[in-house]
Write an enzyme that holds these catalytic residues in place. Structure first.
Site, PDB file in Angstrom:
ATOM      1  N   GLU A   1       0.796  -1.234   0.000  1.00 31.98           N
ATOM      2  CA  GLU A   1       0.000   0.000   0.000  1.00 31.98           C
ATOM      3  C   GLU A   1       0.830   1.288   0.000  1.00 31.98           C
ATOM      4  O   GLU A   1       0.645   2.176   0.839  1.00 31.98           O
ATOM      5  CB  GLU A   1      -0.958  -0.017   1.200  1.00 31.98           C
ATOM      6  CG  GLU A   1      -1.910  -1.196   1.165  1.00 31.98           C
ATOM      7  CD  GLU A   1      -2.768  -1.321   2.419  1.00 31.98           C
ATOM      8  OE1 GLU A   1      -2.626  -0.465   3.318  1.00 31.98           O
ATOM      9  OE2 GLU A   1      -3.566  -2.262   2.498  1.00 31.98           O
TER      10      GLU A   1
ATOM     11  N   HIS B   1     -10.812  -5.935  -2.080  1.00 34.60           N
ATOM     12  CA  HIS B   1     -11.871  -5.715  -1.090  1.00 34.60           C
ATOM     13  C   HIS B   1     -13.015  -4.989  -1.795  1.00 34.60           C
ATOM     14  O   HIS B   1     -13.052  -3.759  -1.857  1.00 34.60           O
ATOM     15  CB  HIS B   1     -11.336  -4.903   0.094  1.00 34.60           C
ATOM     16  CG  HIS B   1     -10.250  -5.597   0.844  1.00 34.60           C
ATOM     17  ND1 HIS B   1     -10.465  -6.794   1.494  1.00 34.60           N
ATOM     18  CD2 HIS B   1      -8.949  -5.296   1.036  1.00 34.60           C
ATOM     19  CE1 HIS B   1      -9.334  -7.185   2.080  1.00 34.60           C
ATOM     20  NE2 HIS B   1      -8.403  -6.297   1.794  1.00 34.60           N
TER      21      HIS B   1
ATOM     22  N   ASP C   1     -12.601 -10.282  -0.974  1.00 32.76           N
ATOM     23  CA  ASP C   1     -13.878 -10.442  -0.281  1.00 32.76           C
ATOM     24  C   ASP C   1     -14.868  -9.460  -0.899  1.00 32.76           C
ATOM     25  O   ASP C   1     -14.477  -8.463  -1.499  1.00 32.76           O
ATOM     26  CB  ASP C   1     -13.760 -10.252   1.240  1.00 32.76           C
ATOM     27  CG  ASP C   1     -13.152  -8.916   1.672  1.00 32.76           C
ATOM     28  OD1 ASP C   1     -13.084  -7.982   0.842  1.00 32.76           O
ATOM     29  OD2 ASP C   1     -12.737  -8.801   2.837  1.00 32.76           O
TER      30      ASP C   1
END
Length: 572
Positions: free
Chosen positions: A374, A461, A491
């Site tokens: 990130e 995500h 997810d």
């Protein structure tokens, strides 16, 4: 700002029974004086208070997941009704006489039994002095719950400062670097809101240490909490591992299928489900920098080694996560004791020494690494994204070392374990501008150091608004670099408060089907697909039911959509 704590007010006839009640507990010490005033402080936790870590559900929440936040309604339940319903709770805290065993997670928070505000009665617990997102009031419920049972937790919160904040209720399972941190519910709250309820349900299959806590992504947010209740769900389905075709077997000719693991997943039914359906594992927290080297030169590999060795003994491969990150990293690595950036050479030495030591320790046991996690900003314009250096997150690593910290940590990892595949990992890479910035960074570094970066990890995500076409465009862009692509933390959030309607469940399954259909098309370029969470109940986004298995380990429509995506799409 986010506060985390769940309050559950059962509906009429709800299947909950009292297991423990503070006011009626024979071991509770009855107050001998009048109720404490607003100046009554709560003692700081002792040395036995569990180590607190930044949770994935707070500061690490990607922008795509932020849409999962539930708008905060004001309190509509009359105080008298709330009190009556709460009387059957396993645990009940109203802060009328004391802090009811709540302590600060860090020990630096100021918790005060206050008469300045209250949902019912005359007092609430005031939470101030927070300086980090994970700080907040915590309650150890280890002795109050039973292994394998499902519990609903509830709490009411009221924001003091700032004007807006996301507040979350979460639960911690396990202690130290083997712990996992799971969000039960998050809501956006404002100063002019009335009391706001947070609630969530969790099944505890490991009870060595369990706590519930409230936190906020705004590090300095202050708030009140009141009317905390914990209930057991009597009618929840038993946990079972179903006799169905393992997902990993379906994808034998495609790519490995991964999951995430922490200390709670190393035995019993959780391990059985994990080993049945998955063949590669990512440590949820245990291999992050702050866990492995909390203080300079003091490496602690015990929790990570236990996870790695258990997975290898059961025939699963291990992926390492992560060697460098701007979060869950000891401040000492790049910041002086007085809060100033370290000199460049000292910070660089800390970074590369950590990466080399960790990669060497796991050499031969870990097949790949998220070397850097990130590093690219969100919200990039196309103009900014064209310059990857201008797109970098203004992290402490960037401030102390400069943009060459990125090549430095990859070179250190490559030197320590030349056989491991080295990844750059990030979220929101279905955003085309952010994907372009990552593309440009990897392209330049691999031209300068051929073969330095082996792969790009797209976390994944997502929610029901995610466009699969954007995901495919990013995959195509990345594989044009000659690197492999992995879906590293997949997810899909749907529903609210841990409940899925039939329509939400179908839409979630269809999105899983469309994504897996895309992944299959690029099987030659996909390194693995990892689902971030073994089941809905233990997911960091538990309130959005984002995984392939429900809280009782039963396969959801999403599982069958992933198993045969094209057939599922054709049928639905």
């Amino acid at each position: 700002m986010v506060f985390f704590l769940t309050v559950f007010v059962p509906s009429k006839g709800a299947a909950c029974r009292a297991l423990y009640e503070v006011w009626g507990n024979p071991e509770s010490t009855a107050p001998t004086a009048t109720a404490p005033t607003a100046t009554t402080p709560v003692p700081a936790p002792t040395a036995t208070t569990p180590t607190a870590e930044t949770t994935a559900s707070t500061a690490t929440t990607p922008a795509s997941a932020a849409t999962a936040l539930v708008p905060a309604p004001t309190a509509t339940t009359p105080a008298s009704e709330t009190t009556a319903l709460a009387s059957s709770a396993l645990f009940r805290a109203d802060f009328e006489a004391a802090a009811d065993d709540f302590v600060g997670r860090s020990g630096s928070e100021v918790l005060t039994v206050s008469d300045e505000a209250a949902l019912s009665g005359a007092h609430a617990l005031k939470v101030e002095g927070r300086t980090s997102s994970w700080h907040g009031p915590s309650l150890d419920i280890t002795q109050k719950i039973s292994e394998g049972k499902e519990y609903t937790v509830s709490v009411w919160v009221k924001l003091i400062e700032p004007e807006q904040a996301q507040i979350s209720l979460s639960t911690q399972i396990g202690n130290g670097s083997g712990a996992s941190y799971n969000n039960l519910q998050s809501k956006q709250v404002s100063q002019n809101s009335d009391w706001v309820e947070l609630r969530g349900t969790y099944r505890y299959l490991s009870t060595d240490f369990v706590s519930i806590y409230v936190e906020s992504a705004v590090a300095t947010a202050s708030f009140y909490i009141d009317n905390v209740n914990v209930y057991i769900e009597e009618n929840s389905l038993p946990v079972v591992v179903e006799d169905i075709t393992p997902l990993k077997n379906v994808y034998t000719d495609f790519f490995p299928i991964g999951s995430v693991a922490s200390g709670k997943d190393l035995s019993g039914l959780r391990l059985e489900l994990l080993t049945k359906h998955f063949n590669i594992v990512t440590a949820e927290n245990a291999m992050k920098p702050g866990e492995l080297q909390p203080r300079k030169g003091e490496f602690n590999f015990s929790a990570a080694d236990l996870i790695v060795n258990t997975m290898l003994e059961h025939g699963l491969a291990m992926h390492g996560h992560t060697l460098a990150w701007h979060q869950q990293t000891g401040a000492w690595m790049n910041t002086s004791a007085d809060g100033l950036p370290l000199p460049r050479e000292e910070a660089l030495e800390n970074l590369t020494t950590h990466a080399k030591t960790v990669a060497e320790h796991f050499k031969g046991r870990v097949v790949s690494w998220d070397v850097l996690n990130e590093a690219i900003n969100d919200g990039l314009t196309a103009e900014v994204a064209a310059d990857w250096r201008a797109s970098l997150r203004n992290s402490a690593w960037l401030q102390t070392i400069g943009d060459d910290y990125i090549e430095a940590v990859f070179l250190a990892a490559q030197e320590a374990d030349p056989d491991a595949k080295l990844y750059y990992n990030d979220y929101n890479l279905n955003n085309q501008n952010k994907a372009t910035a990552v593309y440009n960074m990897v392209k330049e570094l691999n031209e300068k150091y051929p073969g330095l970066i082996d792969g790009i990890g797209m976390q994944g995500h997502y929610d029901l608004n995610t466009d699969p076409a954007d995901v495919e465009r990013s995959i195509q862009q990345f594989i044009s670099l000659g690197v492999e692509v992995s879906i590293t933390e997949l997810d899909i959030g749907a529903g609210t408060d841990g409940h899925l309607s039939n329509d939400d469940s179908l839409q979630q399954a269809l999105l899983y089907a469309r994504l897996f259909s895309i992944f299959r098309q690029y099987k030659e370029n996909i390194g693995r697909v990892t689902i971030w969470g073994l089941d809905d109940g233990s997911s960091w986004r538990a309130d959005r039911s984002p995984t392939l298995f429900d809280r009782s380990f039963r396969a959801k429509p999403a599982f069958y959509a992933a198993t045969d995506p094209d057939a599922f799409i054709a049928e639905h």
